[in-house]
Design an enzyme around this catalytic site. Structure first.
Site, PDB file in Angstrom:
ATOM      1  N   HIS A 129      -7.431  -0.296   5.236  1.00 25.90           N
ATOM      2  CA  HIS A 129      -7.630  -1.245   6.045  1.00 25.90           C
ATOM      3  C   HIS A 129      -9.230  -0.913   6.570  1.00 25.90           C
ATOM      4  O   HIS A 129      -9.784  -2.019   6.627  1.00 25.90           O
ATOM      5  CB  HIS A 129      -6.989  -0.734   7.381  1.00 25.90           C
ATOM      6  CG  HIS A 129      -5.319  -0.564   7.144  1.00 25.90           C
ATOM      7  ND1 HIS A 129      -4.787  -1.597   6.393  1.00 25.90           N
ATOM      8  CD2 HIS A 129      -4.465   0.141   7.619  1.00 25.90           C
ATOM      9  CE1 HIS A 129      -3.567  -1.364   6.125  1.00 25.90           C
ATOM     10  NE2 HIS A 129      -3.401  -0.581   6.856  1.00 25.90           N
TER      11      HIS A 129
ATOM     12  N   GLU B 187      -4.669   4.952  16.972  1.00 23.32           N
ATOM     13  CA  GLU B 187      -3.213   4.854  17.064  1.00 23.32           C
ATOM     14  C   GLU B 187      -3.020   5.899  18.258  1.00 23.32           C
ATOM     15  O   GLU B 187      -3.660   7.012  18.114  1.00 23.32           O
ATOM     16  CB  GLU B 187      -2.394   5.014  16.121  1.00 23.32           C
ATOM     17  CG  GLU B 187      -2.428   4.267  14.840  1.00 23.32           C
ATOM     18  CD  GLU B 187      -1.606   4.335  13.694  1.00 23.32           C
ATOM     19  OE1 GLU B 187      -0.779   3.608  13.400  1.00 23.32           O
ATOM     20  OE2 GLU B 187      -1.671   5.351  12.913  1.00 23.32           O
TER      21      GLU B 187
ATOM     22  N   LYS C 299      -4.690   9.308  14.555  1.00 22.16           N
ATOM     23  CA  LYS C 299      -3.471   9.411  15.447  1.00 22.16           C
ATOM     24  C   LYS C 299      -3.305  10.162  16.622  1.00 22.16           C
ATOM     25  O   LYS C 299      -4.345  10.909  16.666  1.00 22.16           O
ATOM     26  CB  LYS C 299      -2.284   9.993  14.371  1.00 22.16           C
ATOM     27  CG  LYS C 299      -1.949   8.858  13.343  1.00 22.16           C
ATOM     28  CD  LYS C 299      -0.712   9.212  12.528  1.00 22.16           C
ATOM     29  CE  LYS C 299      -0.113   8.228  11.634  1.00 22.16           C
ATOM     30  NZ  LYS C 299       0.332   7.144  12.326  1.00 22.16           N
TER      31      LYS C 299
ATOM     32  N   LYS D 135      -4.518 -10.320   9.855  1.00 19.60           N
ATOM     33  CA  LYS D 135      -4.741 -10.309  11.205  1.00 19.60           C
ATOM     34  C   LYS D 135      -5.753 -11.650  11.318  1.00 19.60           C
ATOM     35  O   LYS D 135      -6.837 -11.629  10.705  1.00 19.60           O
ATOM     36  CB  LYS D 135      -5.318  -9.228  11.740  1.00 19.60           C
ATOM     37  CG  LYS D 135      -4.018  -8.155  11.748  1.00 19.60           C
ATOM     38  CD  LYS D 135      -4.331  -6.617  12.172  1.00 19.60           C
ATOM     39  CE  LYS D 135      -3.155  -5.766  12.254  1.00 19.60           C
ATOM     40  NZ  LYS D 135      -2.144  -5.916  12.857  1.00 19.60           N
TER      41      LYS D 135
ATOM     42  N   ASP E 229      -4.059   6.866   4.217  1.00 20.24           N
ATOM     43  CA  ASP E 229      -3.128   6.035   5.039  1.00 20.24           C
ATOM     44  C   ASP E 229      -4.108   4.770   5.480  1.00 20.24           C
ATOM     45  O   ASP E 229      -3.256   3.608   5.495  1.00 20.24           O
ATOM     46  CB  ASP E 229      -2.439   6.678   6.004  1.00 20.24           C
ATOM     47  CG  ASP E 229      -1.134   5.910   6.566  1.00 20.24           C
ATOM     48  OD1 ASP E 229      -0.403   5.137   5.840  1.00 20.24           O
ATOM     49  OD2 ASP E 229      -0.999   5.771   8.088  1.00 20.24           O
TER      50      ASP E 229
ATOM     51  N   HIS F 196      -2.205  -5.481   5.093  1.00 16.19           N
ATOM     52  CA  HIS F 196      -1.826  -6.601   5.968  1.00 16.19           C
ATOM     53  C   HIS F 196      -2.968  -6.613   7.100  1.00 16.19           C
ATOM     54  O   HIS F 196      -3.119  -7.651   8.081  1.00 16.19           O
ATOM     55  CB  HIS F 196      -0.527  -5.917   6.915  1.00 16.19           C
ATOM     56  CG  HIS F 196      -0.696  -4.757   7.523  1.00 16.19           C
ATOM     57  ND1 HIS F 196      -0.326  -3.536   7.076  1.00 16.19           N
ATOM     58  CD2 HIS F 196      -1.008  -4.329   8.810  1.00 16.19           C
ATOM     59  CE1 HIS F 196      -0.488  -2.811   8.095  1.00 16.19           C
ATOM     60  NE2 HIS F 196      -0.926  -3.404   9.114  1.00 16.19           N
TER      61      HIS F 196
ATOM     62  N   LYS G 262       1.032  -1.218  -0.036  1.00 20.55           N
ATOM     63  CA  LYS G 262       0.138  -0.045   0.069  1.00 20.55           C
ATOM     64  C   LYS G 262       0.980   1.297   0.011  1.00 20.55           C
ATOM     65  O   LYS G 262       2.045   1.197   0.427  1.00 20.55           O
ATOM     66  CB  LYS G 262      -0.747  -0.100   1.280  1.00 20.55           C
ATOM     67  CG  LYS G 262      -0.027   0.395   2.699  1.00 20.55           C
ATOM     68  CD  LYS G 262      -1.015   0.704   3.513  1.00 20.55           C
ATOM     69  CE  LYS G 262      -0.299   1.581   4.581  1.00 20.55           C
ATOM     70  NZ  LYS G 262      -0.976   1.915   5.846  1.00 20.55           N
TER      71      LYS G 262
HETATM   72  N1  LIG Z   1       7.212   0.637   7.164  1.00 19.94           N
HETATM   73  C1  LIG Z   1       6.187  -0.178   7.384  1.00 19.94           C
HETATM   74  O1  LIG Z   1       5.881  -0.472   8.540  1.00 19.94           O
HETATM   75  C2  LIG Z   1       5.058   0.055   6.323  1.00 19.94           C
HETATM   76  C3  LIG Z   1       3.882  -0.710   6.853  1.00 19.94           C
HETATM   77  C4  LIG Z   1       2.814  -1.000   5.798  1.00 19.94           C
HETATM   78  C5  LIG Z   1       3.203  -0.548   4.273  1.00 19.94           C
HETATM   79  N2  LIG Z   1       4.510   0.056   4.035  1.00 19.94           N
HETATM   80  C6  LIG Z   1       4.686   0.426   2.600  1.00 19.94           C
HETATM   81  O2  LIG Z   1       5.973  -0.248   2.163  1.00 19.94           O
HETATM   82  C7  LIG Z   1       6.477   0.359   1.122  1.00 19.94           C
HETATM   83  C8  LIG Z   1       7.971   0.611   1.840  1.00 19.94           C
HETATM   84  O3  LIG Z   1       8.059   1.370   2.940  1.00 19.94           O
HETATM   85  P1  LIG Z   1       9.258   1.475   3.917  1.00 19.94           P
HETATM   86  O4  LIG Z   1       8.780   2.049   5.270  1.00 19.94           O
HETATM   87  O5  LIG Z   1       9.972   0.246   3.970  1.00 19.94           O
HETATM   88  O6  LIG Z   1      10.024   2.812   3.131  1.00 19.94           O
HETATM   89  P2  LIG Z   1      11.628   3.117   3.266  1.00 19.94           P
HETATM   90  O7  LIG Z   1      12.173   2.859   4.669  1.00 19.94           O
HETATM   91  O8  LIG Z   1      11.914   4.439   2.740  1.00 19.94           O
HETATM   92  O9  LIG Z   1      12.305   2.118   2.284  1.00 19.94           O
HETATM   93  C9  LIG Z   1      12.356   2.077   0.803  1.00 19.94           C
HETATM   94  C10 LIG Z   1      13.321   1.353   0.251  1.00 19.94           C
HETATM   95  O10 LIG Z   1      13.223   1.356  -1.196  1.00 19.94           O
HETATM   96  C11 LIG Z   1      14.738   1.502  -1.663  1.00 19.94           C
HETATM   97  N3  LIG Z   1      14.653   2.619  -2.748  1.00 19.94           N
HETATM   98  C12 LIG Z   1      13.701   3.468  -2.834  1.00 19.94           C
HETATM   99  N4  LIG Z   1      14.183   4.046  -4.289  1.00 19.94           N
HETATM  100  C13 LIG Z   1      15.102   3.367  -4.832  1.00 19.94           C
HETATM  101  C14 LIG Z   1      15.629   3.412  -6.009  1.00 19.94           C
HETATM  102  N5  LIG Z   1      15.450   4.332  -7.019  1.00 19.94           N
HETATM  103  N6  LIG Z   1      16.554   2.370  -6.440  1.00 19.94           N
HETATM  104  C15 LIG Z   1      16.784   1.572  -5.239  1.00 19.94           C
HETATM  105  N7  LIG Z   1      16.308   1.469  -4.258  1.00 19.94           N
HETATM  106  C16 LIG Z   1      15.350   2.323  -3.886  1.00 19.94           C
HETATM  107  C17 LIG Z   1      15.334   2.310  -0.414  1.00 19.94           C
HETATM  108  O11 LIG Z   1      16.586   1.807  -0.646  1.00 19.94           O
HETATM  109  P3  LIG Z   1      17.782   3.060  -0.124  1.00 19.94           P
HETATM  110  O12 LIG Z   1      17.371   3.304   1.105  1.00 19.94           O
HETATM  111  O13 LIG Z   1      18.973   1.745   0.017  1.00 19.94           O
HETATM  112  O14 LIG Z   1      18.172   3.933  -0.930  1.00 19.94           O
HETATM  113  C18 LIG Z   1      14.546   1.268   0.671  1.00 19.94           C
HETATM  114  O15 LIG Z   1      15.196   0.141   0.745  1.00 19.94           O
HETATM  115  C19 LIG Z   1       5.799   1.664   1.226  1.00 19.94           C
HETATM  116  O16 LIG Z   1       4.904   1.520  -0.023  1.00 19.94           O
HETATM  117  C20 LIG Z   1       4.942   1.883   2.371  1.00 19.94           C
HETATM  118  O17 LIG Z   1       3.780   2.356   2.165  1.00 19.94           O
HETATM  119  C21 LIG Z   1       5.394   0.009   4.967  1.00 19.94           C
END
Ligand SMILES: NC(=O)c1ccc[n+]([C@@H]2O[C@H](COP(=O)([O-])OP(=O)(O)OC[C@H]3O[C@@H](n4cnc5c(N)ncnc54)[C@H](OP(=O)(O)O)[C@@H]3O)[C@@H](O)[C@H]2O)c1
Length: 516
Positions: free
Chosen positions: A266, A242, A366, A208, A261, A204, A174
């Site tokens: 959800h 939250e 939030k 659950k 969000d 996700h 998402k």
């Molecule tokens: N975090 C959560 O708990 C969570 C929960 C639900 C859904 N999501 C969803 O999951 C997705 C990822 O979220 P996140 O929180 O993990 O984001 P994040 O921490 O910002 O991670 C983004 C990832 O993408 C890589 N990346 C971005 N642009 C790139 C590019 N041009 N080339 C190569 N690598 C690139 C980054 O690599 P580098 O840092 O190495 O550049 C990093 O590994 C999003 O769509 C978010 O909405 C996240």
């Protein structure tokens, strides 16, 4: 493939998960990111411990950060220890698990990197026996989804390596689109490369246990479904609350806001499971058909009387768990005059025979008083009070509360006679808790969903029509809020249950939010 995985988690016993998937490789785009460390790798580790991963299972992490295989393995071992939601991490199991992890440094925009990826996947097929089965997981910012999908298509990685013998699937995180138009564009891009049966749009929440149990509760018991309708139900509340604020993700939140969000995905998914008709079987097509049908029956928001149906809020400063916390506009990377919503409450109607005149009140926010997600079904009052008019106001309507998190479970409130020589009536509670009844921790949502992707079961994933229907409902609201700016935005104290207008939304209907 074997059908006889050893089931070590008592919660798995007797459940539908009786198989381990066929050998496969999983490619995680965004492997240096937060989601991979916090959710995906710990979930895979626990599946490994429960021997639910197939033999030879391998992960290829891809991201810009230059890691070697070794560095990536170390980072992921640390992530398992840091983010594990379960009591223990078994060192030997962790050591064996991380040997299945590989890493490719790449830029998603660089098509050459996909050729390297293809080579590595072929190598793993021959060395580890992954048999050409591939699961691509897009754990990246949504802006990267189209480029990755297009490049996978361009180098031929989107097609099964050996059609009929092996499979290729893609998991999309998402948010799926930013509004109706962008969701349609993304659907077109994904659809030009992958068939719908290859696409797993993950929400996700649907993984659950309590959310899945909602279907079991409704359709595996004879006593609830007959009263699950307008004759007996007064209204339904869905709360996803939250305590946390934006936690350093101000930049993301300024773009997203609460509706995108939480509600678009959800809350709407939960609503559709509460309200849908019974599918003939628990099969991906049938369940998703019924979900789409109920989404289609939701009445569009009445913009001429918006305040009667929608509340938009933003947290001001306040106190949470004894700590003074800043208001949203004081958070890092948030505009000091931002009108982004951090709270929304909606009153929706479903125009069909089952739900006519039964309001569905949804709220999410939030910095609220408690972290809690709950579905509350309130039944109608008894039609006639036989115990005299004095007891009338003491008798509460029956309430069924399904707790999605934390302390997953179900409670039913009903009225009982208080032991006394006089007729006194008090509400009491009958409760089921997962942890007590089944004696184990439920699997995390990501464990369930990752396994489902490998098994090719799309039941708990969102189909393109449901995504589009949710946007159709909410996109006009986002447009309206954008036009309105701060007009109509209600501020609420951090640590409260949201703006007073949220209480007023129900009070107008002579109702109030159930106390959580
Ligand atoms: N975090 C959560 O708990 C969570 C929960 C639900 C859904 N999501 C969803 O999951 C997705 C990822 O979220 P996140 O929180 O993990 O984001 P994040 O921490 O910002 O991670 C983004 C990832 O993408 C890589 N990346 C971005 N642009 C790139 C590019 N041009 N080339 C190569 N690598 C690139 C980054 O690599 P580098 O840092 O190495 O550049 C990093 O590994 C999003 O769509 C978010 O909405 C996240």
């Amino acid at each position: 493939m074997t059908d006889t995985a050893v089931l070590t988690n008592p919660l798995r016993e007797g459940m539908r998960i009786r198989k381990t998937p066929a050998p496969c490789a999983m490619v995680i785009f965004g492997a240096s990111g937060d989601l991979t460390a916090r959710k995906l790798i710990p979930a895979l580790y626990y599946l490994h411990c429960e021997r639910l991963l197939p033999p030879g299972f391998s992960v290829i992490g891809c991201a810009k950060t230059p890691y070697s295989n070794e560095k990536f393995r170390e980072a992921m071992a640390d992530a398992v220890k840091k983010f594990s939601e379960k009591a223990t991490v078994d060192e030997p199991s962790l050591t064996s698990f991380i040997q299945s992890l590989y890493y490719l440094t790449d830029d998603f925009g660089d098509v050459k990197a996909y050729t390297q990826l293809d080579e590595l996947l072929n190598k793993l097929d021959s060395e580890r026996g992954t048999n050409g089965n591939r699961l691509f997981y897009l754990a990246t910012p949504p802006s990267s989804f189209p480029v990755i999908v297009s490049h996978l298509g361009a180098v031929g990685l989107a097609q099964p390596k050996e059609p009929g013998k092996s499979w290729t699937r893609v998991v999309i995180e998402k948010p799926f689109g930013h509004d109706l138009e962008s969701a349609r564009e993304l659907t077109a891009t994904v659809g030009s490369v992958f068939k719908e049966e290859q696409v797993y749009r993950i929400d996700h929440y649907l993984g659950k246990e309590t959310v899945q149990n909602l279907l079991v509760f409704r359709f595996a018991n004879g006593i609830f479904e007959p009263i699950w309708n307008r004759r007996y139900i007064d209204h339904v509340e869905i709360t996803v609350a939250e305590e946390l604020g934006v936690e350093g993700r101000g930049r993301y939140y300024e773009e997203a806001g609460l509706l995108r969000d939480m509600v678009q995905n959800h809350v709407m998914s939960v609503l559709s499971l509460v309200a849908m008709e019974s599918p003939a079987t628990f099969d991906a097509v049938e369940v998703r058909d019924e979900k789409a049908k109920v989404m289609r029956a939701i009445r569009p928001i009445d913009f001429d009387h918006l305040d009667d149906f929608v509340v938009r809020g933003q947290y001001a400063d306040g106190w949470v768990k004894g700590q003074k916390v800043p208001g949203y506009c004081e958070e890092a990377n948030v505009a000091s005059n931002s009108s982004t919503e951090t709270f929304a409450a909606l009153k929706l109607s479903i125009d069909n025979w089952r739900w006519a005149d039964v309001p569905f009140y949804l709220r999410s926010g939030k910095r609220l008083a408690k972290r809690v997600s709950e579905i509350v079904v309130q039944f109608r009052r008894v039609p006639h009070m036989v115990f005299g008019s004095k007891t009338e106001n003491l008798v509460e309507p029956n309430v069924l509360a399904m707790r999605i998190q934390p302390n997953e479970g179900i409670a039913i409130n009903f009225n009982a006679k208080f032991p006394a020589p006089t007729m006194e009536i008090r509400p009491v509670k009958m409760e089921f808790r997962y942890a007590e009844s089944f004696g184990g921790e439920p699997p995390s949502a990501y464990e369930t969903l990752l396994l489902d992707c490998m098994l090719g079961d799309q039941t708990l994933f969102t189909r393109e029509d449901a995504v589009e229907l949710a946007w159709q409902l909410l996109s006009p609201l986002l447009d309206r809020w954008r036009e309105d700016g701060a007009k109509g935005l209600q501020y609420y104290e951090s640590g409260s249950w949201g703006p007073a207008a949220s209480d007023a939304l129900l009070e107008r209907d002579k109702r109030r939010w159930h106390r959580l």
